[in-house]
Each structure stands twice: as C-alpha cells, then as structure tokens.
Scaffold this motif. Sequence first.
Motif, PDB file in Angstrom:
ATOM      1  N   ARG A 124      -2.996   2.390  10.471  1.00 28.55           N
ATOM      2  CA  ARG A 124      -3.004   1.826   9.117  1.00 28.55           C
ATOM      3  C   ARG A 124      -1.612   1.251   8.882  1.00 28.55           C
ATOM      4  O   ARG A 124      -0.614   1.876   9.212  1.00 28.55           O
ATOM      5  N   TYR A 125      -1.544   0.071   8.290  1.00 26.15           N
ATOM      6  CA  TYR A 125      -0.252  -0.596   8.130  1.00 26.15           C
ATOM      7  C   TYR A 125      -0.310  -1.600   6.980  1.00 26.15           C
ATOM      8  O   TYR A 125      -1.381  -1.952   6.490  1.00 26.15           O
ATOM      9  N   LYS A 126       0.849  -2.051   6.575  1.00 30.58           N
ATOM     10  CA  LYS A 126       0.975  -3.093   5.557  1.00 30.58           C
ATOM     11  C   LYS A 126       1.516  -4.334   6.247  1.00 30.58           C
ATOM     12  O   LYS A 126       2.294  -4.251   7.184  1.00 30.58           O
TER      13      LYS A 126
ATOM     14  N   THR B 100      -3.536  -2.117   2.353  1.00 32.19           N
ATOM     15  CA  THR B 100      -3.395  -1.327   3.578  1.00 32.19           C
ATOM     16  C   THR B 100      -4.428  -1.832   4.570  1.00 32.19           C
ATOM     17  O   THR B 100      -5.621  -1.885   4.268  1.00 32.19           O
TER      18      THR B 100
END
Length: 155
Positions: free
Chosen positions: A79-81, A89
């Motif tokens: 999960r990342y931005k 997200t």
Amino acid sequence: MNACSVRLQIFLQLQAVNKELCSKFESCLGASPSRIEILHYLLQHEEVTQSALQGEVNIDAAAVTRHLKQLEAAGTIVRYKKANDQRATWVKLEEEAKRHIQQSFHEKSQFVDETLAGFSDAELEQFLQMLSKVSENVSRVTKKQLGGENHEPNV
C-alpha cells in the motif's frame, strides 16, 4: 417421497455441498472467500486505490481494510501513496505473491473442472439456471424477512 420431503432433501444436500466446497476450496487456495475476492481483483488490476477496491468487492470497507493490513504485513501486497496525490492510498500485489496467486488460481480451476466432471455442456447450463433461480429465491425471501414481512416456509 412427497414434494415437501424432496425439497428438504435438496436443501440439506445444498447445505452439505456448500460446506464441503467452501472447505476444500479454501484449503486449495489457502484463504477465505473474502480474501480470495480481494486477491482476484488485485490480480486483474495492476494497481488500484483502496477506496476503488472497497467499492468493487462485496465486502464491507472495514473488513477490506483489515484484510489489506494483514496482507501487507504478510508481504503479499504493497500500500502506498503517489507523489502527485497524497490523499489516495494505492494497492498492488507484490510480484512473488502475484505468481503464487496465479498458481493457486490454476489449482482452483483444476478443482472446479474436477468437481464438475461428467456433466455435459447442456447439463451445466441447466444446472446454472437452476442455481440462479435458487439464488434469486433466497434473495427474495431475505428481502421479505428484512422488510419485516412474516413468511411461512413451504417445507
């Protein structure tokens, strides 16, 4: 056997088959049906926002978040931005997990083929129509019950 007894036998058989199918299917894939649904969606999409994923799967948002946290801790997903959008997200499968899931889905496909072996295409079509009718009836009865209507079963 009278019609009432036949209906009861069909219902009991459906319950037993469902229980066994779910058990075997989950052991084949090593995950719950909810988690399988999430993983299947992620396998089909390179990356997706968590909110879009929550909208696409038939699982409540809190449960999706719990599954994603556990999958992230296990190294299955990331999960990342994104730099250009810090609000969303994003979620994607790790490459090794993707290969493992593809192999599991291949095993699932074999399981389904073996489970439905011996049926002609026409029989499978008819069976699908019958199951669809059962599903529609269950949905209708459930809606009636949720609407507060009393309904006596025909058993």
